[in-house]
Design a protein around this motif. Structure first.
Motif, PDB file in Angstrom:
ATOM      1  N   TRP A   1       0.815  -1.217   0.000  1.00  0.00           N
ATOM      2  CA  TRP A   1       0.000   0.000   0.000  1.00  0.00           C
ATOM      3  C   TRP A   1       0.851   1.271   0.000  1.00  0.00           C
ATOM      4  CZ3 TRP A   1      -3.282  -3.193  -1.321  1.00  0.00           C
ATOM      5  CH2 TRP A   1      -3.646  -4.297  -0.553  1.00  0.00           C
ATOM      6  N   ALA A   2       2.127   1.173  -0.335  1.00  0.00           N
ATOM      7  CA  ALA A   2       2.962   2.367  -0.438  1.00  0.00           C
ATOM      8  C   ALA A   2       2.374   3.352  -1.444  1.00  0.00           C
ATOM      9  CB  ALA A   2       4.382   1.980  -0.833  1.00  0.00           C
ATOM     10  N   GLU A   3       1.737   2.822  -2.486  1.00  0.00           N
ATOM     11  CA  GLU A   3       1.180   3.676  -3.531  1.00  0.00           C
ATOM     12  C   GLU A   3       0.061   4.584  -3.037  1.00  0.00           C
ATOM     13  OE1 GLU A   3      -0.704  -0.457  -4.000  1.00  0.00           O
ATOM     14  OE2 GLU A   3       1.195   0.435  -3.367  1.00  0.00           O
ATOM     15  N   ASP A   4      -0.553   4.230  -1.890  1.00  0.00           N
ATOM     16  CA  ASP A   4      -1.604   5.077  -1.327  1.00  0.00           C
ATOM     17  C   ASP A   4      -1.080   6.462  -0.943  1.00  0.00           C
ATOM     18  OD1 ASP A   4      -3.275   2.926  -1.608  1.00  0.00           O
ATOM     19  OD2 ASP A   4      -3.401   2.450   0.529  1.00  0.00           O
ATOM     20  N   THR A   5       0.223   6.580  -0.748  1.00  0.00           N
ATOM     21  CA  THR A   5       0.826   7.841  -0.303  1.00  0.00           C
ATOM     22  C   THR A   5       1.453   8.626  -1.457  1.00  0.00           C
ATOM     23  OG1 THR A   5       3.016   6.876   0.152  1.00  0.00           O
ATOM     24  CG2 THR A   5       1.359   6.714   1.894  1.00  0.00           C
ATOM     25  N   TRP A   6       1.288   8.161  -2.683  1.00  0.00           N
ATOM     26  CA  TRP A   6       1.994   8.755  -3.817  1.00  0.00           C
ATOM     27  C   TRP A   6       1.225   9.864  -4.522  1.00  0.00           C
ATOM     28  CZ3 TRP A   6       3.875   3.709  -6.686  1.00  0.00           C
ATOM     29  CH2 TRP A   6       4.870   3.088  -5.912  1.00  0.00           C
ATOM     30  N   LEU A   7       0.045  10.212  -4.113  1.00  0.00           N
ATOM     31  CA  LEU A   7      -0.771  11.180  -4.840  1.00  0.00           C
ATOM     32  C   LEU A   7       0.023  12.462  -5.114  1.00  0.00           C
ATOM     33  CD1 LEU A   7      -3.545  11.990  -5.997  1.00  0.00           C
ATOM     34  CD2 LEU A   7      -4.121  12.891  -3.729  1.00  0.00           C
ATOM     35  N   GLY A   8       0.094  12.850  -6.391  1.00  0.00           N
ATOM     36  CA  GLY A   8       0.816  14.051  -6.779  1.00  0.00           C
ATOM     37  C   GLY A   8       2.308  13.858  -6.982  1.00  0.00           C
ATOM     38  N   THR A   9       2.825  12.691  -6.625  1.00  0.00           N
ATOM     39  CA  THR A   9       4.260  12.410  -6.762  1.00  0.00           C
ATOM     40  C   THR A   9       4.618  12.174  -8.228  1.00  0.00           C
ATOM     41  OG1 THR A   9       4.347  11.401  -4.574  1.00  0.00           O
ATOM     42  CG2 THR A   9       6.118  10.829  -6.092  1.00  0.00           C
ATOM     43  N   GLU A  10       5.806  12.624  -8.621  1.00  0.00           N
ATOM     44  CA  GLU A  10       6.318  12.303  -9.946  1.00  0.00           C
ATOM     45  C   GLU A  10       7.318  11.158  -9.828  1.00  0.00           C
ATOM     46  OE1 GLU A  10       7.701  15.493 -12.381  1.00  0.00           O
ATOM     47  OE2 GLU A  10       5.626  15.979 -12.917  1.00  0.00           O
ATOM     48  N   ILE A  11       7.140  10.149 -10.680  1.00  0.00           N
ATOM     49  CA  ILE A  11       7.971   8.952 -10.646  1.00  0.00           C
ATOM     50  C   ILE A  11       8.590   8.748 -12.021  1.00  0.00           C
ATOM     51  CG2 ILE A  11       8.003   6.446 -10.329  1.00  0.00           C
ATOM     52  CD1 ILE A  11       5.745   6.696  -8.381  1.00  0.00           C
ATOM     53  N   THR A  12       9.895   8.564 -12.048  1.00  0.00           N
ATOM     54  CA  THR A  12      10.591   8.254 -13.286  1.00  0.00           C
ATOM     55  C   THR A  12      10.549   6.752 -13.524  1.00  0.00           C
ATOM     56  OG1 THR A  12      12.087  10.137 -13.031  1.00  0.00           O
ATOM     57  CG2 THR A  12      12.805   8.373 -14.494  1.00  0.00           C
ATOM     58  N   VAL A  13      10.099   6.371 -14.699  1.00  0.00           N
ATOM     59  CA  VAL A  13      10.061   4.961 -15.093  1.00  0.00           C
ATOM     60  C   VAL A  13      10.690   4.862 -16.472  1.00  0.00           C
ATOM     61  CG1 VAL A  13       8.118   4.173 -13.683  1.00  0.00           C
ATOM     62  CG2 VAL A  13       7.655   5.330 -15.840  1.00  0.00           C
ATOM     63  N   GLY A  14      11.881   4.275 -16.536  1.00  0.00           N
ATOM     64  CA  GLY A  14      12.588   4.226 -17.802  1.00  0.00           C
ATOM     65  C   GLY A  14      12.871   5.627 -18.306  1.00  0.00           C
ATOM     66  N   GLU A  15      12.486   5.898 -19.564  1.00  0.00           N
ATOM     67  CA  GLU A  15      12.702   7.218 -20.154  1.00  0.00           C
ATOM     68  C   GLU A  15      11.572   8.191 -19.834  1.00  0.00           C
ATOM     69  OE1 GLU A  15      12.936   6.387 -24.281  1.00  0.00           O
ATOM     70  OE2 GLU A  15      14.904   5.402 -24.182  1.00  0.00           O
ATOM     71  N   ALA A  16      10.498   7.701 -19.226  1.00  0.00           N
ATOM     72  CA  ALA A  16       9.297   8.511 -19.016  1.00  0.00           C
ATOM     73  C   ALA A  16       9.159   8.955 -17.559  1.00  0.00           C
ATOM     74  CB  ALA A  16       8.061   7.720 -19.427  1.00  0.00           C
ATOM     75  N   THR A  17       8.304   9.940 -17.362  1.00  0.00           N
ATOM     76  CA  THR A  17       7.952  10.390 -16.015  1.00  0.00           C
ATOM     77  C   THR A  17       6.437  10.399 -15.878  1.00  0.00           C
ATOM     78  OG1 THR A  17       9.915  11.790 -15.883  1.00  0.00           O
ATOM     79  CG2 THR A  17       8.160  12.234 -14.309  1.00  0.00           C
ATOM     80  N   LEU A  18       5.962   9.896 -14.741  1.00  0.00           N
ATOM     81  CA  LEU A  18       4.537   9.852 -14.436  1.00  0.00           C
ATOM     82  C   LEU A  18       4.210  10.774 -13.279  1.00  0.00           C
ATOM     83  CD1 LEU A  18       4.011   5.972 -14.326  1.00  0.00           C
ATOM     84  CD2 LEU A  18       3.809   7.468 -16.327  1.00  0.00           C
ATOM     85  N   ARG A  19       2.987  11.322 -13.296  1.00  0.00           N
ATOM     86  CA  ARG A  19       2.460  11.986 -12.110  1.00  0.00           C
ATOM     87  C   ARG A  19       1.325  11.109 -11.580  1.00  0.00           C
ATOM     88  NH1 ARG A  19       1.810  16.940 -13.699  1.00  0.00           N
ATOM     89  NH2 ARG A  19       3.661  17.737 -12.635  1.00  0.00           N
ATOM     90  N   ILE A  20       1.456  10.681 -10.340  1.00  0.00           N
ATOM     91  CA  ILE A  20       0.500   9.746  -9.763  1.00  0.00           C
ATOM     92  C   ILE A  20      -0.792  10.458  -9.379  1.00  0.00           C
ATOM     93  CG2 ILE A  20       0.076   8.079  -7.922  1.00  0.00           C
ATOM     94  CD1 ILE A  20       2.199   7.231  -9.970  1.00  0.00           C
ATOM     95  N   GLY A  21      -1.910   9.853  -9.736  1.00  0.00           N
ATOM     96  CA  GLY A  21      -3.229  10.383  -9.430  1.00  0.00           C
ATOM     97  C   GLY A  21      -3.903   9.589  -8.316  1.00  0.00           C
ATOM     98  N   GLY A  22      -5.210   9.514  -8.386  1.00  0.00           N
ATOM     99  CA  GLY A  22      -5.987   8.892  -7.325  1.00  0.00           C
ATOM    100  C   GLY A  22      -6.038   7.381  -7.422  1.00  0.00           C
ATOM    101  N   PRO A  23      -6.669   6.748  -6.414  1.00  0.00           N
ATOM    102  CA  PRO A  23      -6.773   5.289  -6.380  1.00  0.00           C
ATOM    103  C   PRO A  23      -7.761   4.764  -7.413  1.00  0.00           C
ATOM    104  CG  PRO A  23      -8.024   6.250  -4.582  1.00  0.00           C
ATOM    105  CD  PRO A  23      -7.297   7.384  -5.245  1.00  0.00           C
ATOM    106  N   ILE A  24      -7.591   3.488  -7.756  1.00  0.00           N
ATOM    107  CA  ILE A  24      -8.422   2.854  -8.780  1.00  0.00           C
ATOM    108  C   ILE A  24      -9.512   2.009  -8.118  1.00  0.00           C
ATOM    109  CG2 ILE A  24      -8.470   1.292 -10.746  1.00  0.00           C
ATOM    110  CD1 ILE A  24      -5.460   1.874 -11.085  1.00  0.00           C
ATOM    111  N   PRO A  25     -10.791   2.315  -8.359  1.00  0.00           N
ATOM    112  CA  PRO A  25     -11.859   1.455  -7.853  1.00  0.00           C
ATOM    113  C   PRO A  25     -11.944   0.185  -8.690  1.00  0.00           C
ATOM    114  CG  PRO A  25     -12.793   3.246  -9.130  1.00  0.00           C
ATOM    115  CD  PRO A  25     -11.304   3.484  -9.083  1.00  0.00           C
TER     116      PRO A  25
END
Length: 241
Positions: free
Chosen positions: A165-189
């Protein structure tokens, strides 16, 4: 924050087998090739939903250039160019309208026989048959916590984590994955699709009920698992070996 990628995948046809891939190219609209096609009930003007037609998960779809190959669980196979017929249709997809281009070719006929109802294969605009943000992320520690395989959640990316559940705390965080960067949003129902075998579509688990007991739920009673994300820097993402 840098993510270690343990899995990537998508399906070129909405609802069909989620393909495990070596890499995926991400741009501002999501994974290139993800849900490029969908199936349409033209009489009802509706895009077919996986939760209502889980047997679609038994069909393997592979896109190449301007063509598409489909393999049914029976072994029946069809492949060839996907030609837009010139017909367009506006369909409902989870309460919103999406304009789709109907196609000609043998693909729709084969799927119609498989489903026992008339459907057409349609080309979808990028992001047109995506429920929310275009990227979905699940994590290894959370999967281990519920003893489930990643394929059931049909995520774009599986990231390595040590704590559930570490991902529960990632809201708004930017994560580098390979050559790309993601901005984490809300949880998935989550819905009942996760109770169906990811390769056959047959119902073989009670995972949804287990998640309801363990995880926060939304107003509809759907449990949360994984997080949405958007792409802030395009690039190729490969599985870390």
């Amino acid at each position: 924050m840098e993510g270690v990628v343990r899995g990537v995948g998508f399906s070129p046809v909405k609802g069909m087998r989620h393909l495990a891939l070596d890499h995926v190219d991400l741009d501002e609209l999501g994974a290139v090739g993800d849900r490029a096609f969908c199936l349409v009930d033209t009489a009802q003007r509706r895009v077919l939903r996986t939760v209502q037609h889980p047997s679609l998960m038994g069909i393997v779809a592979q896109a190449y250039d301007d063509g598409l190959a489909l393999t049914l669980p029976t072994g029946e196979h069809v492949e060839g160019p996907v030609t837009v017929s010139g017909e367009t249709i506006t369909c409902d997809y989870w309460g919103r309208s999406v304009d789709l281009a109907l196609t000609d070719g043998p693909h729709g006929g084969l799927i119609s026989v498989h489903l026992g109802r008339d459907v057409r294969l349609a080309r979808a605009p990028r992001g047109g048959v995506v429920f929310a943000d275009p990227i979905t992320v699940v994590t290894t520690a959370s999967l281990a916590e519920i003893e489930a395989e990643a394929a059931r959640f049909r995520a774009t990316l599986v990231l390595d984590t040590e704590e559930p559940w570490a991902e529960d705390t990632w809201l708004g965080t930017e994560i580098t994955v390979g050559e790309a960067t993601l901005r984490i949003g809300g949880p998935i129902p989550r819905c009942a699709v996760i109770d169906h075998h990811p390769e056959t579509g047959e119902k073989d688990a009670q995972l949804l009920k287990a998640l309801v007991r363990q995880r926060p739920t939304n107003r509809a009673g759907e449990p949360m698992f994984g997080v949405y994300a958007t792409v802030t820097r395009p690039g190729r993402v490969s599985v870390t070996r």
